[in-house]
Design a protein around this motif. Structure first.
Motif, PDB file in Angstrom:
ATOM      1  N   TYR A  78      22.678  31.953  34.698  1.00 30.18           N
ATOM      2  CA  TYR A  78      22.228  32.115  35.479  1.00 30.18           C
ATOM      3  C   TYR A  78      23.208  33.018  36.482  1.00 30.18           C
ATOM      4  CZ  TYR A  78      20.436  30.607  40.086  1.00 30.18           C
ATOM      5  OH  TYR A  78      19.715  30.416  41.593  1.00 30.18           O
ATOM      6  N   ARG A  79      24.206  32.230  37.034  1.00 28.95           N
ATOM      7  CA  ARG A  79      25.170  33.218  37.569  1.00 28.95           C
ATOM      8  C   ARG A  79      25.073  34.503  36.720  1.00 28.95           C
ATOM      9  NH1 ARG A  79      30.701  29.788  38.706  1.00 28.95           N
ATOM     10  NH2 ARG A  79      29.498  27.284  38.830  1.00 28.95           N
ATOM     11  N   PHE A 104      22.779  41.304  41.884  1.00 26.06           N
ATOM     12  CA  PHE A 104      23.445  41.599  42.876  1.00 26.06           C
ATOM     13  C   PHE A 104      24.307  42.700  43.411  1.00 26.06           C
ATOM     14  CE2 PHE A 104      27.454  40.602  45.556  1.00 26.06           C
ATOM     15  CZ  PHE A 104      26.390  39.912  46.995  1.00 26.06           C
ATOM     16  N   ARG A 110      23.901  27.077  33.939  1.00 28.66           N
ATOM     17  CA  ARG A 110      24.179  27.932  35.101  1.00 28.66           C
ATOM     18  C   ARG A 110      24.798  28.994  34.588  1.00 28.66           C
ATOM     19  NH1 ARG A 110      27.987  23.147  37.611  1.00 28.66           N
ATOM     20  NH2 ARG A 110      26.856  21.400  38.049  1.00 28.66           N
ATOM     21  N   SER A 139      16.613  21.967  46.582  1.00 33.03           N
ATOM     22  CA  SER A 139      17.289  22.789  45.139  1.00 33.03           C
ATOM     23  C   SER A 139      16.259  22.356  43.658  1.00 33.03           C
ATOM     24  CB  SER A 139      18.255  22.755  44.852  1.00 33.03           C
ATOM     25  OG  SER A 139      19.490  23.114  45.618  1.00 33.03           O
ATOM     26  N   ARG A 140      16.630  23.505  43.059  1.00 32.46           N
ATOM     27  CA  ARG A 140      16.667  23.092  41.326  1.00 32.46           C
ATOM     28  C   ARG A 140      17.275  23.263  40.758  1.00 32.46           C
ATOM     29  NH1 ARG A 140      12.988  27.987  43.740  1.00 32.46           N
ATOM     30  NH2 ARG A 140      12.549  29.071  42.267  1.00 32.46           N
ATOM     31  N   LYS A 141      17.053  22.056  39.783  1.00 39.00           N
ATOM     32  CA  LYS A 141      18.504  21.955  38.740  1.00 39.00           C
ATOM     33  C   LYS A 141      18.613  23.396  37.562  1.00 39.00           C
ATOM     34  CE  LYS A 141      21.117  17.861  40.429  1.00 39.00           C
ATOM     35  NZ  LYS A 141      21.898  19.156  41.275  1.00 39.00           N
ATOM     36  N   ILE A 142      19.337  24.148  37.684  1.00 42.93           N
ATOM     37  CA  ILE A 142      19.428  24.987  36.412  1.00 42.93           C
ATOM     38  C   ILE A 142      20.330  24.050  35.402  1.00 42.93           C
ATOM     39  CG2 ILE A 142      20.600  27.510  36.384  1.00 42.93           C
ATOM     40  CD1 ILE A 142      18.156  27.279  37.540  1.00 42.93           C
ATOM     41  N   TYR A 191      22.154  36.671  37.943  1.00 46.91           N
ATOM     42  CA  TYR A 191      22.198  36.625  38.997  1.00 46.91           C
ATOM     43  C   TYR A 191      23.600  37.934  39.888  1.00 46.91           C
ATOM     44  CZ  TYR A 191      22.156  35.384  44.383  1.00 46.91           C
ATOM     45  OH  TYR A 191      22.306  35.012  45.646  1.00 46.91           O
ATOM     46  N   ASP A 192      24.487  37.256  38.469  1.00 47.69           N
ATOM     47  CA  ASP A 192      25.838  38.438  40.000  1.00 47.69           C
ATOM     48  C   ASP A 192      25.073  40.616  39.278  1.00 47.69           C
ATOM     49  OD1 ASP A 192      27.422  36.466  40.737  1.00 47.69           O
ATOM     50  OD2 ASP A 192      28.339  36.410  39.083  1.00 47.69           O
ATOM     51  N   ALA A 217      13.862  31.411  45.910  1.00 41.36           N
ATOM     52  CA  ALA A 217      15.133  31.088  46.539  1.00 41.36           C
ATOM     53  C   ALA A 217      16.368  30.788  45.630  1.00 41.36           C
ATOM     54  CB  ALA A 217      15.005  29.540  46.775  1.00 41.36           C
ATOM     55  N   ALA A 218      15.956  31.381  44.243  1.00 47.80           N
ATOM     56  CA  ALA A 218      17.028  31.531  42.958  1.00 47.80           C
ATOM     57  C   ALA A 218      17.501  32.933  42.609  1.00 47.80           C
ATOM     58  CB  ALA A 218      15.454  31.255  42.143  1.00 47.80           C
ATOM     59  N   PRO A 267      18.604  36.659  45.033  1.00 45.39           N
ATOM     60  CA  PRO A 267      18.754  37.588  45.778  1.00 45.39           C
ATOM     61  C   PRO A 267      17.097  38.681  45.836  1.00 45.39           C
ATOM     62  CG  PRO A 267      20.282  38.474  44.341  1.00 45.39           C
ATOM     63  CD  PRO A 267      19.627  37.256  44.134  1.00 45.39           C
ATOM     64  N   HIS A 276      18.052  35.385  51.668  1.00 45.46           N
ATOM     65  CA  HIS A 276      18.790  35.755  50.454  1.00 45.46           C
ATOM     66  C   HIS A 276      18.293  36.560  49.865  1.00 45.46           C
ATOM     67  CE1 HIS A 276      19.187  33.444  46.008  1.00 45.46           C
ATOM     68  NE2 HIS A 276      20.009  33.526  46.551  1.00 45.46           N
ATOM     69  N   CYS A 277      18.666  37.745  51.439  1.00 41.66           N
ATOM     70  CA  CYS A 277      18.917  39.621  50.508  1.00 41.66           C
ATOM     71  C   CYS A 277      20.046  39.776  51.516  1.00 41.66           C
ATOM     72  CB  CYS A 277      17.211  39.948  51.249  1.00 41.66           C
ATOM     73  SG  CYS A 277      17.270  41.262  51.134  1.00 41.66           S
TER      74      CYS A 277
END
Lengths: 577, 149
Positions: free
Chosen positions: A214-215, A222, A211, A205-208, A218-219, A64-65, A67, A285-286
């Motif tokens: 994380y982004r 992705f 941020r 959600s879990r707070k990150i 994540y990117d 859930a965090a 993909p 989430h995929c």
């Protein structure tokens, strides 16, 4: 971090939550944590259908965090092998569990009457399922439950069909119509506990903290998933792309592995299946959407211009097990049998191998039509569809035995030399060489996904010493313990490499370096092996069916002495654990 | 209408809903934008159509010009936005849930703390839609209110 463990006691209809930060800090999540929770909650010697028999569903820090971190690990005592059962499924399982705030769910005990369990975020409900019991089509079960319950879009409906209720030892648990905890009989364990379904609704959600970091990571993931070639195979034809090349290289098991090339392979190929794709769907989430769904349009038996249209998901493994292994001549024949297997919620792979063995046993006169009731013959889909029904309803002793797997069937009726099971688990669809078969034998789930022997076979020209091959397979499997502890989809192993994993873990609160990860993989591997040993696993007793050495592989015919030397070496490793 | 401070407005729009595979990448993007791993604050929801064999779809605010959610808000936390849609002032919100009930297309969601999660048409999620379902575009009021484009 997800550190909460939800305990559900079916005997007393109670539930409670524990914070197990200690466990998740030491064992990450998923497989690592599940092994420990099995250890804590169950005597390794108890029978799979015992009241004390425990089921663990576990997710990890990446679910859930990020993909492609879309899998849940289920761990249980397998009624098929009598040893540790581990099965992974996607769908919405992992996101629902993680978003409900849990790292793991432990289910114990036995209900007196049929129930289905609803986990609605922080509340658990035991619902009366007496009326649902006996509904053998798992799709219908899910439709009824979906109407009854809330949480649309944020829930996973994991359910059993007729196979699980009737304790077929390779009954699966189906989720979101098209994904399965397929192997090793989790469906039967739920059936023995009188649990028709488990619904998990998670909206949280879990707070990150960081941020930005994380982004960024994540990117990066992705982009790798959507722009690089890493996921291309799964995004395009999917695993079914394997049919043609395996057939050309003589690695495709056909008609109970009497052959490895097939005149109708083209008919069952990924390319041919793609012509009838009705839609594609994705796990939560995929972005890949690897779930290929074929349409099977069937006329009503007695009425012209009336059709029913079935939507069935396929992959390479069901094509192998219910297609080439059963000598199917067309994709429609294959899909007709798959439909039955899906409706009753059976493991497609084990079912196919069992039916292929029964067909050959009938051909050889080891058993007769008195046992099989219907005349099984390679290519006859109507007969196989009938036989699937008999596996569920077990109208005679033969089907009672066949419902226990091919190892058991061969023990009772003979034909062990062509009963294709490894460690009691039916063979996957790769007759590619030594690494595949050694891989099934020594893998901690006896699965092709444990250590990718089939992939190694296709990459190497000449084999190293057996000991070295075993070492290589073990090393790969140790890394895969990390992947299944995070829990990411094994299809995404090309993206989640050690450095990416380390960087992805940081924003969710876990600091570990590549070396630390590697050591953790080893640690989980040996901890799991220890649990298997305590459950009765004996590597010196591993049986390799003769058939493996009789049929051509891409590397020619295999030599038993090489296999035996490899297995002896592995037995020594196990001995020391 | 259709313009904000004299500029054309941009909104999250559906390009082709039939292409939706139900992956929910949009839903995760929405909460991630708010610093969360999960979906608690997401103003968009990916669902299957009574089972995945019937396909999937996404549900989010379609930027009504006369938003029923704003009309039933007792504290003025949900206010109509020029050009369609709403502006949500969380600090004014008492979490009564009237807006959730009022939305005709069920596109406002309840967070774990009881307050609503609604799409503010920032367009962040559109960049993560891998299959061409969503886009963030300049819209004419008439055009973006049409479902089939």
């Amino acid at each position: 971090m997800l550190t909460k463990v939800l305990h559900v006691d079916l005997t007393r209809y109670r539930y409670w939550v524990e914070d197990r930060r200690d466990l998740f800090e030491e064992w990450i999540g998923g497989t690592g944590v599940a092994v420990k929770l099995m250890r804590e909650n169950m005597d390794p010697k108890v029978d799979a259908f015992d009241e004390e028999s425990t089921i663990v569903f576990a997710v990890g820090p990446l679910n859930a965090a990020y993909p492609l971190a879309s899998k849940t690990v289920a761990m249980f005592k397998s009624p098929l092998t009598g040893n540790l059962g581990e099965s992974h499924a996607g769908g919405r399982t992992s996101t629902s569990i993680a978003n409900a705030g849990y790292g793991a769910i432990v289910i114990r005990g036995k209900s007196k009457k049929p129930v289905y369990i609803v986990i609605d975020n922080d509340r658990v409900y035991f619902r009366d399922a007496r009326v649902l019991w006996g509904i053998e089509d798992s799709l219908i079960v899910a439709r009824i439950i979906a109407e009854n319950e809330g949480g649309r879009g944020t829930r996973s409906v994991m359910r059993i069909g007729g196979a699980g209720e009737r304790l077929v030892r390779y009954a699966c648990v189906t989720t979101e119509t098209y994904r399965h905890f397929g192997r090793l009989g989790l469906g039967a364990v739920l059936g023995s506990k009188k649990v028709k379904a488990i619904v998990v609704m998670g909206r949280g959600s879990r707070k990150i903290k960081d941020r930005k970091a994380y982004r960024e990571i994540y990117d990066e993931i992705f982009k790798l998933a959507t722009e690089s070639d890493a996921m291309k195979k799964y995004h395009l034809l999917g695993t079914a792309v394997n049919v043609k090349p395996l057939n050309e290289k003589k690695g495709l098991p056909v008609k109970n592995l009497k052959a490895t090339s097939f005149e109708y392979a083209e008919e069952l190929s990924g390319e041919k299946m793609a012509e009838i794709i009705g839609r594609r769907v994705a796990c939560s989430h995929c972005p890949v959407a690897c779930i290929h769904i074929a349409t099977l349009r069937m006329p009503y038996e007695n009425e012209p211009y009336f059709y029913k249209t079935l939507m069935l998901s396929y992959d390479y493994e069901p094509i192998y097990a219910l297609g080439t292994m059963l000598g199917m001549k067309s994709r429609e024949d294959f899909l007709k049998v798959l439909y039955k297997v899906e409706a009753y919620a059976l493991d497609a792979m084990t079912t196919g191998v069992c039916l292929a063995w029964a067909t050959e046993a009938l051909e050889r006169g080891i058993i007769s039509e008195k046992e099989t009731i219907v005349k099984l013959e390679f290519g006859n889909s109507d007969a196989y569809a009938e036989a699937v029904k008999y596996i569920i309803h077990q109208p005679n002793e033969f089907y009672e035995v066949l419902a226990q797997g091919v190892e058991k069937a061969a023990e009772v009726y003979g034909g062990k030399e062509f009963a294709l099971a490894f460690g009691g688990n039916e063979m996957p669809g790769y007759h590619t060489g030594y690494a595949a078969h050694i891989g099934y034998s020594i893998g901690l789930r006896h699965s092709h996904l444990d250590n990718a022997g089939y992939s190694l076979d296709q990459k190497i020209d000449s084999y190293p010493k057996p000991e070295e091959l075993v070492e290589r397979l073990m090393k790969e499997e140790q890394w895969r313990q990390i992947l299944s502890s995070l829990v990411v989809c094994f299809f995404a192993r090309g993206i989640y490499k050690p450095d990416v994993v380390c960087r992805a873990l940081k924003p969710v609160g876990i600091e570990i370096d590549e070396d630390g990860l590697k050591k953790m993989g080893e640690k989980i591997y040996f901890e799991k092996l220890r649990l298997k040993k305590d459950m009765g696993f004996d590597a010196s007793k591993l049986r390799v069916p003769d058939r493996i050495f009789e049929t051509e592989t891409p590397h020619g015919k295999l030599d038993r002495s090489y296999m035996e030397r490899a297995l002896r070496y592995f037995a020594e490793v196990v001995e020391k654990v | 209408m259709g313009e904000e401070n004299g500029k054309k407005v941009r909104r999250l729009v559906i390009k082709d809903i039939e292409k939706c595979v139900g992956c929910g990448m949009c839903m995760y993007a929405c909460s991630r934008r708010k610093g969360e791993a999960g979906i608690d604050s997401s103003g968009i929801l990916a669902v299957s159509l009574s089972g995945f064999e019937r396909g999937a779809t996404v549900i989010f605010c379609r930027a009504c010009v006369e938003p029923p959610c704003a009309q039933v808000c007792p504290t003025g936390a949900m206010r109509p936005r020029e050009g369609g849609g709403v502006i949500y002032h969380e600090t004014d919100c008492i979490g009564c849930g009237n807006c959730i009930e009022a939305c005709t297309i069920n596109a406002i969601f309840r967070r774990r703390d009881g307050k609503p999660a609604v799409c503010i048409h920032c367009g962040y999620c559109a960049d993560y839609c891998p299959h061409g379902v969503l886009a963030y575009e300049e819209v004419e009021p008439e055009a973006f209110r049409r479902v089939i484009v």
